[in-house]
Design a protein around this motif. Structure first.
Motif, PDB file in Angstrom:
ATOM      1  N   UNK A 154       0.807  -1.217   0.000  1.00 19.06           N
ATOM      2  CA  UNK A 154       0.000   0.000   0.000  1.00 19.06           C
ATOM      3  C   UNK A 154       0.841   1.269   0.000  1.00 19.06           C
ATOM      4  N   UNK A 155       2.033   1.234   0.606  1.00 23.24           N
ATOM      5  CA  UNK A 155       2.858   2.446   0.623  1.00 23.24           C
ATOM      6  C   UNK A 155       3.313   2.850  -0.774  1.00 23.24           C
ATOM      7  N   UNK A 156       3.336   1.891  -1.713  1.00 27.91           N
ATOM      8  CA  UNK A 156       3.713   2.215  -3.077  1.00 27.91           C
ATOM      9  C   UNK A 156       2.568   2.873  -3.845  1.00 27.91           C
ATOM     10  N   UNK A 157       1.355   2.788  -3.337  1.00 25.85           N
ATOM     11  CA  UNK A 157       0.209   3.430  -3.970  1.00 25.85           C
ATOM     12  C   UNK A 157       0.010   4.854  -3.459  1.00 25.85           C
ATOM     13  N   UNK A 158       0.808   5.284  -2.528  1.00 27.70           N
ATOM     14  CA  UNK A 158       0.644   6.605  -1.934  1.00 27.70           C
ATOM     15  C   UNK A 158       0.903   7.689  -2.972  1.00 27.70           C
ATOM     16  N   UNK A 159       0.278   8.824  -2.775  1.00 25.80           N
ATOM     17  CA  UNK A 159       0.505   9.958  -3.658  1.00 25.80           C
ATOM     18  C   UNK A 159       1.225  11.094  -2.944  1.00 25.80           C
ATOM     19  N   UNK A 160       1.614  10.876  -1.719  1.00 29.26           N
ATOM     20  CA  UNK A 160       2.364  11.867  -0.956  1.00 29.26           C
ATOM     21  C   UNK A 160       3.712  11.266  -0.590  1.00 29.26           C
ATOM     22  N   UNK A 161       4.746  12.070  -0.719  1.00 29.80           N
ATOM     23  CA  UNK A 161       6.076  11.603  -0.351  1.00 29.80           C
ATOM     24  C   UNK A 161       6.247  11.673   1.157  1.00 29.80           C
ATOM     25  N   UNK A 162       6.745  10.614   1.725  1.00 30.24           N
ATOM     26  CA  UNK A 162       7.038  10.602   3.154  1.00 30.24           C
ATOM     27  C   UNK A 162       8.327  11.388   3.401  1.00 30.24           C
ATOM     28  N   UNK A 163       8.606  11.674   4.653  1.00 27.00           N
ATOM     29  CA  UNK A 163       9.846  12.369   4.999  1.00 27.00           C
ATOM     30  C   UNK A 163      11.057  11.544   4.590  1.00 27.00           C
ATOM     31  N   UNK A 164      10.951  10.236   4.761  1.00 22.90           N
ATOM     32  CA  UNK A 164      12.061   9.362   4.374  1.00 22.90           C
ATOM     33  C   UNK A 164      12.274   9.401   2.862  1.00 22.90           C
ATOM     34  N   UNK A 165      11.189   9.417   2.087  1.00 21.67           N
ATOM     35  CA  UNK A 165      11.319   9.487   0.627  1.00 21.67           C
ATOM     36  C   UNK A 165      11.968  10.808   0.214  1.00 21.67           C
ATOM     37  N   UNK A 166      11.655  11.884   0.901  1.00 22.63           N
ATOM     38  CA  UNK A 166      12.291  13.175   0.618  1.00 22.63           C
ATOM     39  C   UNK A 166      13.794  13.116   0.912  1.00 22.63           C
ATOM     40  N   UNK A 167      14.164  12.467   2.016  1.00 22.31           N
ATOM     41  CA  UNK A 167      15.593  12.325   2.340  1.00 22.31           C
ATOM     42  C   UNK A 167      16.299  11.467   1.299  1.00 22.31           C
ATOM     43  N   UNK A 168      15.625  10.416   0.823  1.00 25.92           N
ATOM     44  CA  UNK A 168      16.217   9.570  -0.222  1.00 25.92           C
ATOM     45  C   UNK A 168      16.411  10.380  -1.494  1.00 25.92           C
ATOM     46  N   UNK A 169      15.420  11.175  -1.861  1.00 25.86           N
ATOM     47  CA  UNK A 169      15.524  12.003  -3.064  1.00 25.86           C
ATOM     48  C   UNK A 169      16.666  13.003  -2.939  1.00 25.86           C
ATOM     49  N   UNK A 170      16.797  13.618  -1.780  1.00 29.10           N
ATOM     50  CA  UNK A 170      17.903  14.555  -1.556  1.00 29.10           C
ATOM     51  C   UNK A 170      19.239  13.832  -1.656  1.00 29.10           C
ATOM     52  N   UNK A 171      19.326  12.627  -1.122  1.00 33.63           N
ATOM     53  CA  UNK A 171      20.581  11.852  -1.201  1.00 33.63           C
ATOM     54  C   UNK A 171      20.876  11.467  -2.641  1.00 33.63           C
ATOM     55  N   UNK A 172      19.853  11.102  -3.419  1.00 34.97           N
ATOM     56  CA  UNK A 172      20.058  10.788  -4.839  1.00 34.97           C
ATOM     57  C   UNK A 172      20.674  11.989  -5.544  1.00 34.97           C
ATOM     58  N   UNK A 173      20.140  13.166  -5.275  1.00 39.58           N
ATOM     59  CA  UNK A 173      20.652  14.378  -5.926  1.00 39.58           C
ATOM     60  C   UNK A 173      22.083  14.648  -5.501  1.00 39.58           C
ATOM     61  N   UNK A 174      22.364  14.517  -4.199  1.00 36.60           N
ATOM     62  CA  UNK A 174      23.720  14.786  -3.717  1.00 36.60           C
ATOM     63  C   UNK A 174      24.731  13.780  -4.270  1.00 36.60           C
ATOM     64  N   UNK A 175      24.343  12.513  -4.351  1.00 35.16           N
ATOM     65  CA  UNK A 175      25.257  11.496  -4.880  1.00 35.16           C
ATOM     66  C   UNK A 175      25.451  11.686  -6.386  1.00 35.16           C
ATOM     67  N   UNK A 176      24.396  12.069  -7.076  1.00 34.92           N
ATOM     68  CA  UNK A 176      24.476  12.253  -8.528  1.00 34.92           C
ATOM     69  C   UNK A 176      25.250  13.509  -8.913  1.00 34.92           C
ATOM     70  N   UNK A 177      25.183  14.537  -8.080  1.00 35.74           N
ATOM     71  CA  UNK A 177      25.865  15.807  -8.331  1.00 35.74           C
ATOM     72  C   UNK A 177      26.712  16.162  -7.114  1.00 35.74           C
ATOM     73  N   UNK A 178      27.841  15.455  -6.947  1.00 41.96           N
ATOM     74  CA  UNK A 178      28.638  15.641  -5.728  1.00 41.96           C
ATOM     75  C   UNK A 178      29.494  16.908  -5.780  1.00 41.96           C
ATOM     76  N   UNK A 179      29.187  17.843  -4.927  1.00 39.14           N
ATOM     77  CA  UNK A 179      29.973  19.063  -4.769  1.00 39.14           C
ATOM     78  C   UNK A 179      30.170  19.262  -3.273  1.00 39.14           C
ATOM     79  N   UNK A 180      31.320  18.900  -2.730  1.00 35.70           N
ATOM     80  CA  UNK A 180      31.536  19.002  -1.282  1.00 35.70           C
ATOM     81  C   UNK A 180      31.363  20.424  -0.748  1.00 35.70           C
TER      82      UNK A 180
END
Length: 192
Positions: free
Chosen positions: A8-34
């Motif tokens: 059921x969590x995959x049918x959600x239409x709202x991003x959880x806080x954890x999903x937001x953190x994962x998305x931020x980590x994806x961006x940081x890993x994909x575009x690494x600028x220390x």
């Protein structure tokens, strides 16, 4: 069309806080600028979330993609070291939701004012009088240019293999006609 997922969590239409953190980590890993602070990465996360709200299908695909990212490794994506996180992202690089993330970040991350400050970009110069009197030659990472004239004589190449006229031709000179002997008429896509 996205079909309902088994969980059921995959049918959600709202991003959880954890999903937001994962998305931020994806961006940081994909575009690494220390030298970049967290702010620009978090703003890119919000930009992607806002853009995903335009399409219900993409919103669900984004949420499903973020939720299933952890299935690619034995550990949680947020806990992975950089090298293994990059490996996990390479496995999803061809997926549409990841392409959307990459495209949105490429178009927006380097336009963030905090990123400009971190990179040393002072902004446009037209309103400040241009670069000639302001920053034209302040690139400390380039060597100083040579400003004196070269005193070495120009090398002699040798005589040309053809005669060069010393002046314009005298009057009465007949210009050369059509050297290629073509009519200049194009017929059916060909010249004659």
């Amino acid at each position: 069309m996205v079909f309902p997922a088994k969980y059921s969590e995959l049918n959600a239409l709202e991003l959880s806080d954890e999903a937001r953190r994962i998305l931020t980590r994806i961006i940081r890993v994909s575009f690494p600028h220390p030298q970049f602070p967290d702010g620009p990465y978090e703003r890119m996360t919000e930009k992607i979330i806002e853009a995903s709200e335009e399409s219900r299908w993409f919103r669900m695909a984004l949420i499903q993609g973020l939720a299933t990212l952890d299935t690619l490794t034995d550990e949680h994506f947020l806990d992975l070291p950089e090298d293994r996180a990059i490996t996990a992202l390479k496995r999803i690089a061809d997926l549409e939701f990841f392409a959307f993330i990459r495209r949105t970040v490429v178009l927006n991350l380097y336009d963030d004012p905090e990123v400009h400050t971190a990179l040393g970009y002072e902004g446009e110069s037209y309103s400040k009088g241009g670069y000639v009197n302001r920053g034209f030659n302040d690139l400390a990472w380039l060597p100083e240019p040579r400003i004196e004239e070269c005193t070495e004589p120009a090398p002699q190449i040798g005589p040309l293999p053809y005669k060069v006229a010393s002046c314009t031709p005298a009057e009465g000179f007949e210009p050369v006609g059509n050297l290629l002997k073509d009519t200049g008429i194009i017929q059916e896509g060909r010249t004659r």
